[in-house]
Design a protein around this motif. Structure first.
Motif, PDB file in Angstrom:
ATOM      1  N   CYS A  19       0.875  -1.167   0.000  1.00 32.67           N
ATOM      2  CA  CYS A  19       0.000   0.000   0.000  1.00 32.67           C
ATOM      3  C   CYS A  19       0.910   1.214   0.000  1.00 32.67           C
ATOM      4  CB  CYS A  19      -0.906   0.029   1.226  1.00 32.67           C
ATOM      5  SG  CYS A  19      -1.957   1.515   1.234  1.00 32.67           S
ATOM      6  N   LEU A  20       0.721   2.100  -0.985  1.00 30.30           N
ATOM      7  CA  LEU A  20       1.449   3.356  -0.999  1.00 30.30           C
ATOM      8  C   LEU A  20       0.653   4.336  -0.148  1.00 30.30           C
ATOM      9  CD1 LEU A  20       2.394   1.808  -3.602  1.00 30.30           C
ATOM     10  CD2 LEU A  20       2.837   4.061  -4.581  1.00 30.30           C
ATOM     11  N   GLU A  21       1.208   4.675   1.019  1.00 28.36           N
ATOM     12  CA  GLU A  21       0.536   5.577   1.956  1.00 28.36           C
ATOM     13  C   GLU A  21       1.061   6.992   1.758  1.00 28.36           C
ATOM     14  OE1 GLU A  21       1.344   4.247   5.924  1.00 28.36           O
ATOM     15  OE2 GLU A  21       0.190   2.408   5.686  1.00 28.36           O
ATOM     16  N   ASN A  75       4.632  12.306  -2.146  1.00 31.62           N
ATOM     17  CA  ASN A  75       5.486  11.357  -1.445  1.00 31.62           C
ATOM     18  C   ASN A  75       4.637  10.268  -0.824  1.00 31.62           C
ATOM     19  OD1 ASN A  75       8.362  12.762  -1.193  1.00 31.62           O
ATOM     20  ND2 ASN A  75       6.784  14.337  -1.013  1.00 31.62           N
ATOM     21  N   TRP A  76       5.098   9.027  -0.994  1.00 29.39           N
ATOM     22  CA  TRP A  76       4.406   7.880  -0.412  1.00 29.39           C
ATOM     23  C   TRP A  76       5.383   7.002   0.343  1.00 29.39           C
ATOM     24  CZ3 TRP A  76       3.254   9.469  -5.418  1.00 29.39           C
ATOM     25  CH2 TRP A  76       1.920   9.755  -5.713  1.00 29.39           C
ATOM     26  N   MET A  77       4.906   6.397   1.417  1.00 26.43           N
ATOM     27  CA  MET A  77       5.624   5.337   2.115  1.00 26.43           C
ATOM     28  C   MET A  77       5.089   4.016   1.587  1.00 26.43           C
ATOM     29  SD  MET A  77       7.539   7.204   3.959  1.00 26.43           S
ATOM     30  CE  MET A  77       8.368   5.931   4.892  1.00 26.43           C
ATOM     31  N   LEU A  78       5.975   3.056   1.380  1.00 30.88           N
ATOM     32  CA  LEU A  78       5.584   1.736   0.903  1.00 30.88           C
ATOM     33  C   LEU A  78       5.398   0.802   2.100  1.00 30.88           C
ATOM     34  CD1 LEU A  78       8.093   1.285  -2.066  1.00 30.88           C
ATOM     35  CD2 LEU A  78       5.781   2.245  -2.103  1.00 30.88           C
ATOM     36  N   ARG A  79       4.174   0.351   2.306  1.00 27.53           N
ATOM     37  CA  ARG A  79       3.883  -0.557   3.415  1.00 27.53           C
ATOM     38  C   ARG A  79       3.542  -1.931   2.843  1.00 27.53           C
ATOM     39  NH1 ARG A  79       3.406   0.350   8.518  1.00 27.53           N
ATOM     40  NH2 ARG A  79       2.971   2.574   8.300  1.00 27.53           N
ATOM     41  N   ARG A  80       4.245  -2.946   3.318  1.00 30.27           N
ATOM     42  CA  ARG A  80       4.005  -4.314   2.862  1.00 30.27           C
ATOM     43  C   ARG A  80       2.718  -4.836   3.481  1.00 30.27           C
ATOM     44  NH1 ARG A  80       9.157  -7.564   3.624  1.00 30.27           N
ATOM     45  NH2 ARG A  80       8.623  -7.314   5.811  1.00 30.27           N
ATOM     46  N   LEU A  81       1.829  -5.343   2.650  1.00 26.31           N
ATOM     47  CA  LEU A  81       0.528  -5.809   3.118  1.00 26.31           C
ATOM     48  C   LEU A  81       0.631  -7.055   3.985  1.00 26.31           C
ATOM     49  CD1 LEU A  81      -1.586  -5.310  -0.131  1.00 26.31           C
ATOM     50  CD2 LEU A  81      -1.495  -3.827   1.893  1.00 26.31           C
ATOM     51  N   ALA A  82       1.591  -7.930   3.699  1.00 22.65           N
ATOM     52  CA  ALA A  82       1.682  -9.207   4.405  1.00 22.65           C
ATOM     53  C   ALA A  82       1.887  -9.041   5.902  1.00 22.65           C
ATOM     54  CB  ALA A  82       2.811 -10.055   3.813  1.00 22.65           C
ATOM     55  N   ASP A  83       2.669  -8.034   6.312  1.00 22.05           N
ATOM     56  CA  ASP A  83       2.950  -7.871   7.741  1.00 22.05           C
ATOM     57  C   ASP A  83       2.841  -6.429   8.232  1.00 22.05           C
ATOM     58  OD1 ASP A  83       5.188  -6.724   6.614  1.00 22.05           O
ATOM     59  OD2 ASP A  83       6.605  -8.194   7.395  1.00 22.05           O
ATOM     60  N   GLY A  84       2.462  -5.490   7.348  1.00 24.61           N
ATOM     61  CA  GLY A  84       2.272  -4.101   7.762  1.00 24.61           C
ATOM     62  C   GLY A  84       3.546  -3.305   7.945  1.00 24.61           C
ATOM     63  N   ARG A  85       4.699  -3.845   7.560  1.00 20.05           N
ATOM     64  CA  ARG A  85       5.963  -3.138   7.758  1.00 20.05           C
ATOM     65  C   ARG A  85       6.244  -2.166   6.621  1.00 20.05           C
ATOM     66  NH1 ARG A  85      10.887  -6.839   9.162  1.00 20.05           N
ATOM     67  NH2 ARG A  85      11.733  -4.764   9.497  1.00 20.05           N
ATOM     68  N   LEU A  86       6.855  -1.022   6.977  1.00 21.23           N
ATOM     69  CA  LEU A  86       7.357  -0.105   5.947  1.00 21.23           C
ATOM     70  C   LEU A  86       8.592  -0.722   5.317  1.00 21.23           C
ATOM     71  CD1 LEU A  86       7.133   3.488   7.507  1.00 21.23           C
ATOM     72  CD2 LEU A  86       5.571   2.381   5.921  1.00 21.23           C
ATOM     73  N   TYR A 119      10.042  -4.680  -4.665  1.00 26.16           N
ATOM     74  CA  TYR A 119       9.202  -3.633  -4.079  1.00 26.16           C
ATOM     75  C   TYR A 119       9.433  -2.277  -4.735  1.00 26.16           C
ATOM     76  CZ  TYR A 119       8.418  -6.984  -0.272  1.00 26.16           C
ATOM     77  OH  TYR A 119       8.091  -8.092   0.468  1.00 26.16           O
ATOM     78  N   GLY A 120      10.686  -1.975  -5.104  1.00 26.91           N
ATOM     79  CA  GLY A 120      10.974  -0.697  -5.757  1.00 26.91           C
ATOM     80  C   GLY A 120      10.236  -0.554  -7.066  1.00 26.91           C
ATOM     81  N   GLY A 121      10.300  -1.588  -7.894  1.00 27.78           N
ATOM     82  CA  GLY A 121       9.596  -1.551  -9.176  1.00 27.78           C
ATOM     83  C   GLY A 121       8.091  -1.516  -9.010  1.00 27.78           C
ATOM     84  N   GLU A 122       7.576  -2.316  -8.083  1.00 26.83           N
ATOM     85  CA  GLU A 122       6.127  -2.352  -7.856  1.00 26.83           C
ATOM     86  C   GLU A 122       5.615  -1.001  -7.370  1.00 26.83           C
ATOM     87  OE1 GLU A 122       2.997  -4.941  -5.124  1.00 26.83           O
ATOM     88  OE2 GLU A 122       4.886  -5.860  -5.754  1.00 26.83           O
ATOM     89  N   GLY A 123       6.337  -0.397  -6.430  1.00 23.98           N
ATOM     90  CA  GLY A 123       5.932   0.906  -5.921  1.00 23.98           C
ATOM     91  C   GLY A 123       6.066   2.008  -6.953  1.00 23.98           C
ATOM     92  N   ALA A 124       7.181   1.988  -7.712  1.00 20.98           N
ATOM     93  CA  ALA A 124       7.403   3.024  -8.724  1.00 20.98           C
ATOM     94  C   ALA A 124       6.370   2.943  -9.844  1.00 20.98           C
ATOM     95  CB  ALA A 124       8.822   2.916  -9.286  1.00 20.98           C
TER      96      ALA A 124
END
Length: 197
Positions: A19-21, A75-86, A119-124
């Motif tokens: 999730c891009l927050e 600006n977005w923070m990338l949060r991993r859905l599986a465990d909620g970690r940035l 994650y970099g490619g997915e977020g970008a």
């Protein structure tokens, strides 16, 4: 009436794994641990920010525009859905050139423990898709010529290197129409970690 342009706002963007927050000052406490690694500055220079420095930077960036209003900041923070970690950040500095439509200078940073997982490619790619929705027509990124992971992300975005070099980094450029239809898995990190204060 003012001549200061209005800029789009960052809104949440979901992907398959992230999730891009939209950036908030409150992200600094969690993000400082993810970004506190000198290896993230190998290609971009500088050093990791302290918590107070990061909070001050996020306060400036979350304003959504440069102080003079000439640039929009998303600006977005990338949060991993599986465990909620940035796991990192993605960002765009928007500008309106004299000719043509809205342009965005992109950057991405993935924490070292989370690199190599796409994650970099997915977020970008998700960010670029949202920028397209906001009317952005051209994308750029500055990438050190030795940073193969970031070059891979730029290629996944449809960007191509130009002959222009700024402060040792190659300018990559491409139209938003070059974006692939689906999010690709592309590894790793970054370019400029923050828009200018």
């Amino acid at each position: 009436m003012t001549d200061t342009p209005l800029w789009p706002s960052a809104t949440p963007v979901p992907t398959a794994r992230l999730c891009l927050e939209p950036l908030r000052v409150g992200h600094a406490r969690e993000a400082v641990a993810v970004l506190d690694d000198a290896r993230l500055h190998e290609w971009t220079g500088g050093t990791p920010c302290t918590l107070d420095e990061l909070a001050a930077k996020y306060r400036r960036q979350s304003a959504g525009r440069s102080p003079d209003g000439r640039h929009g900041w998303l600006n977005w923070m990338l949060r991993r859905l599986a465990d909620g970690r940035l796991v990192g950040t993605v960002q765009a500095t928007l500008s309106r050139p004299e000719r043509g439509g809205l342009e965005a200078e992109l950057a991405w940073v993935i924490g070292v423990p989370h690199q190599g997982r796409g994650y970099g490619g997915e977020g970008a790619l998700a960010m670029a898709g949202r920028l397209r929705d906001h009317g952005v027509v051209a994308l750029t990124a500055h990438i050190h010529p030795g940073h193969r992971a970031s070059a891979g992300i730029a290629r996944a975005l449809g960007l191509r290197p130009t002959d222009r070099v700024d402060e040792g980094e190659v300018l990559w450029r491409g139209p938003v129409t070059a974006l692939p239809a689906r999010t690709a898995r592309t590894p790793r990190t970054s370019r400029r970690p923050a828009p200018p204060p």
